[in-house]
Write a protein that holds these residues in place. Structure first.
Motif, PDB file in Angstrom:
ATOM      1  N   LEU A 118       0.835  -1.208   0.000  1.00 42.62           N
ATOM      2  CA  LEU A 118       0.000   0.000   0.000  1.00 42.62           C
ATOM      3  C   LEU A 118       0.866   1.253   0.000  1.00 42.62           C
ATOM      4  O   LEU A 118       0.675   2.158  -0.817  1.00 42.62           O
ATOM      5  N   GLU A 121       2.885   1.966  -3.144  1.00 36.12           N
ATOM      6  CA  GLU A 121       2.067   2.456  -4.250  1.00 36.12           C
ATOM      7  C   GLU A 121       1.429   3.811  -3.944  1.00 36.12           C
ATOM      8  O   GLU A 121       1.260   4.638  -4.831  1.00 36.12           O
ATOM      9  N   HIS A 122       1.073   4.017  -2.683  1.00 38.65           N
ATOM     10  CA  HIS A 122       0.402   5.258  -2.267  1.00 38.65           C
ATOM     11  C   HIS A 122       1.109   5.845  -1.048  1.00 38.65           C
ATOM     12  O   HIS A 122       0.655   5.653   0.078  1.00 38.65           O
ATOM     13  N   ALA A 125      -0.879   7.524   1.790  1.00 38.41           N
ATOM     14  CA  ALA A 125      -2.030   6.778   2.287  1.00 38.41           C
ATOM     15  C   ALA A 125      -2.455   7.313   3.646  1.00 38.41           C
ATOM     16  O   ALA A 125      -1.626   7.554   4.522  1.00 38.41           O
ATOM     17  N   ASP A 129      -7.419   4.729   3.581  1.00 36.32           N
ATOM     18  CA  ASP A 129      -6.691   3.853   2.652  1.00 36.32           C
ATOM     19  C   ASP A 129      -6.156   2.623   3.379  1.00 36.32           C
ATOM     20  O   ASP A 129      -6.206   1.508   2.855  1.00 36.32           O
ATOM     21  N   ARG A 159       6.784   9.811   4.440  1.00 35.32           N
ATOM     22  CA  ARG A 159       6.515  11.084   3.761  1.00 35.32           C
ATOM     23  C   ARG A 159       7.569  12.122   4.105  1.00 35.32           C
ATOM     24  O   ARG A 159       7.888  12.988   3.304  1.00 35.32           O
TER      25      ARG A 159
END
Length: 196
Positions: A118, A121-122, A125, A129, A159
């Motif tokens: 997850l 890919e994101h 999130a 999500d 992040r």
């Protein structure tokens, strides 16, 4: 298992090319556990509902109990044992540990694989999500609150870090070997054991 009707299948598993001759309907979950002695992926329900057999296939979380040998040809498979090749997975694991996300640990490899896929890919999130991604993973011990907190903490840490060049599925990269900077000049992480 009789050899009659077996197929030859070649795929990458945790960065190593594998060649097997097995029945076409032989499940990846069984190949990992019975033939390759990789036991982190568990066989729980056997029908794709519990997530304890989760692996990454071409960067996406999939149930190993639903993946047949004939579907493996040319695939990149990452079992829970191979997740540490991804900085993302190491951060996810650390955040889950810090939040005491698991009690018995039976579901931990599958949940870690799901969350790694997850977040790869994101990267941004959020809680919704994460909850949606975990719908295919059952944990009977924790009630999910600590798992979600750990996943949110991992996503936040990732992040805040510089981009590593890590992607959900990068054809130029094979797990567990050193990788040179990509053509775009973005450095791609070198697996810890390769850097020593």
């Amino acid at each position: 298992m009789s050899d009659a009707g077996n197929i030859k299948v070649s795929f990458h598993l945790n960065g190593t090319e594998r060649h097997l001759e097995v029945a076409p309907e032989y499940r990846l979950a069984d190949i990992l556990r019975n033939d390759l002695s990789l036991t982190a992926s568990k066989t729980g329900c056997g029908i794709g509902r519990c997530g304890s057999c989760m692996v990454l296939m071409n960067g996406r979380a999939v149930n190993g109990c639903l993946l047949m040998a004939w579907q493996l040809e040319g695939a990149d498979i990452v079992s829970p044992e191979g997740l540490d090749a991804f900085a993302t997975a190491r951060i996810v694991k650390a955040a889950l540990v810090e939040e005491n996300a698991f009690q018995c640990g039976y579901c931990a490899p599958g949940i870690t694989a799901t969350l790694t896929a997850l977040i790869l890919e994101h990267p941004f999130a959020g809680e919704a999500d994460i909850i949606a991604a975990l719908e295919g993973n059952i944990c009977r011990c924790t009630g999910y609150h600590s798992i979600i907190r750990g996943a949110l903490a991992a996503a936040e840490r990732l992040r805040d870090q510089p981009h590593t060049g890590e992607h959900a599925y990068d054809l130029d990269r094979r797990i567990n070997r050193a990788v040179q900077p990509s053509r775009q000049g973005v450095p791609v992480e070198i697996a810890p054991e390769a850097a020593d």
